[in-house]
Design an enzyme around this catalytic site. Structure first.
Site, PDB file in Angstrom:
ATOM      1  N   ASP A 156       0.612  -1.324   0.212  1.00  0.00           N
ATOM      2  CA  ASP A 156      -0.069  -0.048   0.257  1.00  0.00           C
ATOM      3  C   ASP A 156       0.931   1.363   0.094  1.00  0.00           C
ATOM      4  O   ASP A 156       1.402   1.505   0.847  1.00  0.00           O
ATOM      5  CB  ASP A 156      -0.856  -0.013   1.249  1.00  0.00           C
ATOM      6  CG  ASP A 156      -1.994   1.113   1.114  1.00  0.00           C
ATOM      7  OD1 ASP A 156      -2.119   1.642  -0.008  1.00  0.00           O
ATOM      8  OD2 ASP A 156      -2.607   1.611   2.230  1.00  0.00           O
ATOM      9  N   ASP A 340      -1.502   5.833  -6.686  1.00  0.00           N
ATOM     10  CA  ASP A 340      -1.990   5.038  -5.503  1.00  0.00           C
ATOM     11  C   ASP A 340      -2.219   3.569  -5.923  1.00  0.00           C
ATOM     12  O   ASP A 340      -2.983   3.218  -6.797  1.00  0.00           O
ATOM     13  CB  ASP A 340      -3.446   5.549  -5.060  1.00  0.00           C
ATOM     14  CG  ASP A 340      -3.951   4.871  -3.796  1.00  0.00           C
ATOM     15  OD1 ASP A 340      -2.919   4.481  -2.939  1.00  0.00           O
ATOM     16  OD2 ASP A 340      -4.971   4.604  -3.195  1.00  0.00           O
TER      17      ASP A 340
END
Length: 468
Positions: A156, A340
């Site tokens: 992440d 992202d």
């Protein structure tokens, strides 16, 4: 009808007969082409378009990588869902479920830039981090402790704390748990003086939570990459559903506690990844191994921002086919653009998405639209029925970043779906009221691409065929 008309004016001379034959051939060809059923995409192939088998746009049910085969080096990245999954998720949730969770993550990211002022952004998240992610599409295996205990972590780039479940647990999920008593190098508390000794709390939008204390121990990425006194979250009270086979989170954000920051003395805040398709595996590289790929990449500058966790870049424009959309670059500059790994579908400011959708529909006008009724919460609104089509002519979508860096997207980079009768443009408008001008480049548009983060160099690089 065409033949009878021409016969009535047929002359008798030899020269006229020749002319008559040419005219007859022309009208017959015109008549046949106008009366026959059109071939979708025929005659339109050219620069900015790609003829793609419809089957190539659908998820695969067989892993293309032999069992046990490693990636091309670095840490092995496996998709959480699909035939190459090693997390027990061979069957993914429905597209509606995945995209519903994705909408919550995008909603949180948007709200974050409205909820906190620039003055307190830097202080936010040191002990309490409010996040939401779709429960993670890509996993890496790492070790904690001496000797190493292995864990599968979600990769992440939108968060910084790396955390795993630890014994003894007040409330733990059905996943692996780190046992501090089995490690000769473990210690409670912080090993970063500026962080303090307190614990952490992470909350997710689906009400999943992880609470715990900080611990320090050895982090083992690869046999040659071992780091002493790595600070991580030791979760002892975890609730919700992070997904079976998932043991925690690897934070690759820009914060002080991220894996990137804590390994900086060796890796100089450089890493790269290739996120794999569901039937393949990818790689995560750090330091020189990542830098060795840079000669084949195109770079754009990282943009400074008060929020230190996300990676911002300058998106200047978008092309569909071979035509650039008429969008002022100031539209993107107002709130910025985030890269992202946790968001699935790329979000664009609503005016930008409206123009992208219109241009895409124009290039796809020969294909029938899907007649499936939209479900509540559907975010993909431009869908086609390609069940009767073997190959589809798709326009190339190009993201134009600063410094002349163009990222070209085709195939599954622009199409989402698992049913040929309902394949959709894999972009969505950012409709959140908090900050609808924010753009988020999701992982669907990054799959199979090398993405290199050079934080100290202030740049991000992109390149094709990264997982091959």
């Amino acid at each position: 009808m065409c033949v009878r008309f021409m016969a009535s004016i047929c002359p008798s001379t030899a020269m006229s007969n020749v002319l008559f034959s040419y005219l007859l051939l022309f009208f017959l060809c015109y008549y046949i082409s106008s009366c026959s059923k059109p071939v979708y995409g025929a005659g339109e192939a050219g620069e900015g378009f790609h003829s793609t088998p419809v089957s190539a746009l659908l998820p695969k049910n067989k892993c293309s990588v032999p069992d046990g085969e490693r990636s091309r080096g670095g840490l092995r990245i496996t998709p959480k869902y699909g035939p190459c999954s090693r997390s027990g998720h061979s069957q993914p949730p429905s597209s509606h479920e995945i995209l519903g969770r994705d909408e919550h993550r995008a909603g949180f990211i948007n709200s974050r830039f409205n909820q906190y002022t620039p003055q307190n952004w830097m202080d936010h998240g040191r002990t309490q981090t409010k996040l939401f992610g779709e429960d993670g599409n890509f996993l890496v295996d790492v070790g904690f402790g001496t000797p190493p205990q292995k864990f599968k972590l979600i990769l992440d780039t939108g968060s910084s704390i790396t955390w795993i479940q630890c014994k003894p647990c007040v409330s733990c999920l059905p996943a692996a748990r780190f046992d501090p008593s089995r490690s000769s190098t473990y210690s409670n508390g912080s090993c970063i003086s500026t962080v303090g000794q307190h614990g952490y709390e992470i909350g997710y939008g689906d009400n999943s939570t992880s609470h715990g204390i900080f611990g320090c121990d050895t982090l083992s990425l690869e046999p040659s990459d071992v780091f002493q006194k790595f600070q991580f979250g030791c979760g002892i009270n975890n609730q919700g559903d992070f997904g079976s086979g998932v043991d925690g989170m690897m934070g690759l954000g820009r914060g002080q506690l991220s894996t990137v920051s804590q390994t900086a003395p060796k890796f100089n805040k450089v890493f790269s990844y290739c996120l794999p398709k569901e039937d393949s595996i990818g790689s995560l590289f750090f330091g020189e191994k990542a830098t060795s790929l840079s000669s084949s990449l195109k770079f754009t500058k990282l943009v400074s921002h008060p929020d230190s966790e996300f990676y911002f870049v300058s998106l200047l424009g978008i092309s569909v086919g071979n035509r650039r959309l008429n969008i002022p670059s100031s539209v993107f500059a107002k709130s910025g653009t985030i890269i992202d790994s946790g968001t699935v579908i790329t979000r664009l400011p609503q005016p930008v998405y409206s123009k992208l959708k219109a241009a895409f529909k124009k290039t796809m006008k020969k294909y029938p639209r899907s007649n499936r009724k939209p479900e509540k919460g559907d975010i993909l609104d431009t869908c086609y029925d390609l069940s009767g089509t073997k190959e589809v002519l798709l326009p190339e979508i190009v993201l134009h970043f600063g410094e002349g860096t163009d990222v070209r997207l085709t195939g599954t980079g622009i199409i989402w779906g698992n049913d040929p009768s309902h394949l959709c443009l894999s972009f969505a408008g950012n409709s959140f009221g908090w900050d609808s001008n924010l753009a988020i480049i999701g992982n669907r548009q990054q799959v199979s691409m090398t993405v290199l983060y050079d934080i100290q160099g202030g740049r991000i690089g992109f390149g094709g065929n990264g997982c091959s």
